[in-house]
Design a protein around this motif. Structure first.
Motif, PDB file in Angstrom:
ATOM      1  N   GLN A  31       0.813  -1.216   0.000  1.00  0.00           N
ATOM      2  CA  GLN A  31       0.000   0.000   0.000  1.00  0.00           C
ATOM      3  C   GLN A  31       0.848   1.268   0.000  1.00  0.00           C
ATOM      4  N   TYR A  32       2.042   1.191   0.590  1.00  0.00           N
ATOM      5  CA  TYR A  32       2.906   2.352   0.659  1.00  0.00           C
ATOM      6  C   TYR A  32       4.127   2.110  -0.219  1.00  0.00           C
ATOM      7  N   PHE A  33       4.511   3.158  -0.933  1.00  0.00           N
ATOM      8  CA  PHE A  33       5.589   3.032  -1.900  1.00  0.00           C
ATOM      9  C   PHE A  33       6.572   4.175  -1.669  1.00  0.00           C
ATOM     10  N   MET A  34       7.829   3.823  -1.496  1.00  0.00           N
ATOM     11  CA  MET A  34       8.844   4.782  -1.118  1.00  0.00           C
ATOM     12  C   MET A  34       9.984   4.808  -2.126  1.00  0.00           C
ATOM     13  N   TRP A  35      10.640   5.930  -2.174  1.00  0.00           N
ATOM     14  CA  TRP A  35      11.877   6.068  -2.931  1.00  0.00           C
ATOM     15  C   TRP A  35      12.958   6.601  -1.994  1.00  0.00           C
ATOM     16  N   TYR A  36      14.097   5.910  -1.993  1.00  0.00           N
ATOM     17  CA  TYR A  36      15.248   6.308  -1.214  1.00  0.00           C
ATOM     18  C   TYR A  36      16.376   6.697  -2.172  1.00  0.00           C
ATOM     19  N   ARG A  37      17.214   7.601  -1.703  1.00  0.00           N
ATOM     20  CA  ARG A  37      18.436   7.974  -2.428  1.00  0.00           C
ATOM     21  C   ARG A  37      19.614   7.580  -1.546  1.00  0.00           C
ATOM     22  N   GLN A  38      20.604   6.964  -2.156  1.00  0.00           N
ATOM     23  CA  GLN A  38      21.794   6.534  -1.420  1.00  0.00           C
ATOM     24  C   GLN A  38      23.045   7.024  -2.128  1.00  0.00           C
ATOM     25  N   TYR A  39      23.741   7.949  -1.479  1.00  0.00           N
ATOM     26  CA  TYR A  39      25.024   8.397  -1.994  1.00  0.00           C
ATOM     27  C   TYR A  39      26.093   7.385  -1.609  1.00  0.00           C
ATOM     28  N   SER A  40      27.193   7.426  -2.351  1.00  0.00           N
ATOM     29  CA  SER A  40      28.285   6.491  -2.097  1.00  0.00           C
ATOM     30  C   SER A  40      28.770   6.622  -0.655  1.00  0.00           C
ATOM     31  N   ARG A  41      28.948   5.474  -0.019  1.00  0.00           N
ATOM     32  CA  ARG A  41      29.452   5.411   1.360  1.00  0.00           C
ATOM     33  C   ARG A  41      28.505   6.057   2.369  1.00  0.00           C
ATOM     34  N   LYS A  42      27.235   6.128   2.010  1.00  0.00           N
ATOM     35  CA  LYS A  42      26.218   6.634   2.935  1.00  0.00           C
ATOM     36  C   LYS A  42      25.055   5.644   3.007  1.00  0.00           C
ATOM     37  N   GLY A  43      24.231   5.783   4.043  1.00  0.00           N
ATOM     38  CA  GLY A  43      23.026   4.977   4.111  1.00  0.00           C
ATOM     39  C   GLY A  43      21.923   5.581   3.264  1.00  0.00           C
ATOM     40  N   PRO A  44      20.922   4.795   2.927  1.00  0.00           N
ATOM     41  CA  PRO A  44      19.782   5.329   2.165  1.00  0.00           C
ATOM     42  C   PRO A  44      19.041   6.401   2.963  1.00  0.00           C
ATOM     43  N   MET A  48      10.758  10.290  -0.908  1.00  0.00           N
ATOM     44  CA  MET A  48       9.337  10.516  -0.937  1.00  0.00           C
ATOM     45  C   MET A  48       8.618   9.201  -0.695  1.00  0.00           C
ATOM     46  N   TYR A  49       7.377   9.325  -0.257  1.00  0.00           N
ATOM     47  CA  TYR A  49       6.536   8.147  -0.189  1.00  0.00           C
ATOM     48  C   TYR A  49       5.149   8.489  -0.725  1.00  0.00           C
ATOM     49  N   THR A  50       4.465   7.452  -1.210  1.00  0.00           N
ATOM     50  CA  THR A  50       3.126   7.608  -1.771  1.00  0.00           C
ATOM     51  C   THR A  50       2.244   6.503  -1.229  1.00  0.00           C
ATOM     52  N   TYR A  51       1.022   6.869  -0.949  1.00  0.00           N
ATOM     53  CA  TYR A  51       0.064   5.866  -0.501  1.00  0.00           C
ATOM     54  C   TYR A  51      -0.848   5.496  -1.659  1.00  0.00           C
ATOM     55  N   SER A  52      -0.946   4.212  -1.933  1.00  0.00           N
ATOM     56  CA  SER A  52      -1.814   3.665  -2.972  1.00  0.00           C
ATOM     57  C   SER A  52      -1.464   4.266  -4.334  1.00  0.00           C
ATOM     58  N   SER A  53      -2.405   4.350  -5.235  1.00  0.00           N
ATOM     59  CA  SER A  53      -2.107   4.836  -6.575  1.00  0.00           C
ATOM     60  C   SER A  53      -2.125   6.358  -6.627  1.00  0.00           C
ATOM     61  N   GLY A  54      -1.462   6.893  -7.660  1.00  0.00           N
ATOM     62  CA  GLY A  54      -1.487   8.327  -7.860  1.00  0.00           C
ATOM     63  C   GLY A  54      -0.110   8.919  -7.984  1.00  0.00           C
ATOM     64  N   ASN A  55      -0.094  10.239  -8.027  1.00  0.00           N
ATOM     65  CA  ASN A  55       1.155  10.980  -8.173  1.00  0.00           C
ATOM     66  C   ASN A  55       1.428  11.815  -6.941  1.00  0.00           C
ATOM     67  N   LYS A  56       2.708  12.079  -6.720  1.00  0.00           N
ATOM     68  CA  LYS A  56       3.106  12.992  -5.653  1.00  0.00           C
ATOM     69  C   LYS A  56       4.318  13.761  -6.132  1.00  0.00           C
ATOM     70  N   CYS A  89      13.813   1.757  -4.691  1.00  0.00           N
ATOM     71  CA  CYS A  89      12.388   1.770  -4.398  1.00  0.00           C
ATOM     72  C   CYS A  89      12.145   0.860  -3.190  1.00  0.00           C
ATOM     73  N   ALA A  90      11.045   1.095  -2.514  1.00  0.00           N
ATOM     74  CA  ALA A  90      10.656   0.252  -1.388  1.00  0.00           C
ATOM     75  C   ALA A  90       9.134   0.259  -1.306  1.00  0.00           C
ATOM     76  N   MET A  91       8.605  -0.764  -0.715  1.00  0.00           N
ATOM     77  CA  MET A  91       7.154  -0.846  -0.574  1.00  0.00           C
ATOM     78  C   MET A  91       6.794  -1.625   0.668  1.00  0.00           C
ATOM     79  N   SER A  92       5.611  -1.328   1.186  1.00  0.00           N
ATOM     80  CA  SER A  92       5.219  -1.979   2.437  1.00  0.00           C
ATOM     81  C   SER A  92       3.725  -2.275   2.448  1.00  0.00           C
ATOM     82  N   GLY A  93       3.387  -3.237   3.297  1.00  0.00           N
ATOM     83  CA  GLY A  93       1.991  -3.594   3.461  1.00  0.00           C
ATOM     84  C   GLY A  93       1.869  -4.877   4.252  1.00  0.00           C
ATOM     85  N   TRP A  94       0.632  -5.175   4.620  1.00  0.00           N
ATOM     86  CA  TRP A  94       0.345  -6.404   5.357  1.00  0.00           C
ATOM     87  C   TRP A  94      -0.030  -7.495   4.363  1.00  0.00           C
TER      88      TRP A  94
END
Lengths: 113, 114
Positions: A31-44, A48-56, A89-94
């Motif tokens: 249900q939740y969709f995330m985008w992470y950015r990871q620079y070299s030698r850094k953690g993600p 942004m995150y989005t719930y369900s369908s649509g744009n943000k 990208c990342a996503m979550s849900g039950w």
């Protein structure tokens, strides 16, 4: 079939280009969709995150979710050399009574000055 | 969001030895997470560490190999035991999302086992 697929790249674009990064997934419970950015030698870090369908939209970044196609995208407008990083990208849900939060393998982006 | 300090940032270790990675958070958090990031693979959750209880390990990870301590609400350690070259990876600690569904990560520990 992997639960989430992401093209590893690398993707090289000239400065100012529009970048499109994508993920596909197989589990309709997400249900939740995330985008992470990871620079070299850094953690993600969460972009942004989005719930369900649509744009943000957030500045030069736009996240799109199409749940019917199980396809998510991140667009970067007017790309800058400082955008050079790996995007996950990342996503979550039950699902089946279990909470899942999973990541894609990441796409390496290089923006050339 | 929380700030996480993780150390060491990198290390090269001999096979058969152990390495302990430390993770310090600047605020109290209930749950801390340890991830592994191998080249070409997605971030994989190793275990979840709650203060005052034993860590919960994901399938494929066992306590004897990856013992975790969580002595208080701001600190945790992960030990990679009896290392082999297959353990070469980036290890990341993380804390729970705070309303925006985004985990906060440390900078990671780049481990090379030779």
């Amino acid at each position: 079939q992997k639960e989430v697929e992401q093209d590893p790249g690398p993707l090289s674009v000239p400065e100012g280009a529009i970048v499109s990064l994508n993920c596909t997934y197989s589990n309709s419970a997400f249900q939740y969709f995330m985008w992470y950015r990871q620079y070299s030698r850094k953690g993600p870090e969460l972009l942004m995150y989005t719930y369900s369908s649509g744009n943000k939209e957030d500045g030069r970044f736009t996240a799109q979710v199409d749940k019917s196609s199980k396809y998510i995208s991140l667009f970067i407008r007017d790309s800058q050399p400082s955008d050079s990083a790996t995007y996950l990208c990342a996503m979550s849900g039950w699902t089946s009574g279990t909470y899942k939060y999973i990541f894609g393998t990441g796409t390496r982006l290089k923006v050339l000055a | 969001s929380a700030v996480i300090s993780q150390k060491p940032s990198r290390d090269i270790c001999q096979r058969g030895t152990s390495l302990t990675i430390q993770c310090q958070v600047d605020s109290q958090v209930t749950m801390m997470f340890w991830y592994r990031q191998q080249p070409g693979q997605s971030l994989t959750l190793i275990a979840t560490a709650n203060q005052g209880s034993e860590a919960t390990y994901e399938s494929g990870f066992v306590i004897d190999k990856f013992p975790i301590s969580r002595p208080n609400l701001t600190f945790s350690t992960l030990t990679v035991s009896n290392m082999s070259p297959e353990d070469s990876s980036i290890y990341l600690c993380s804390v729970e999302p705070k309303g925006d569904y985004g985990y906060t990560f440390g900078s990671g520990t780049r481990l090379t086992v030779v």
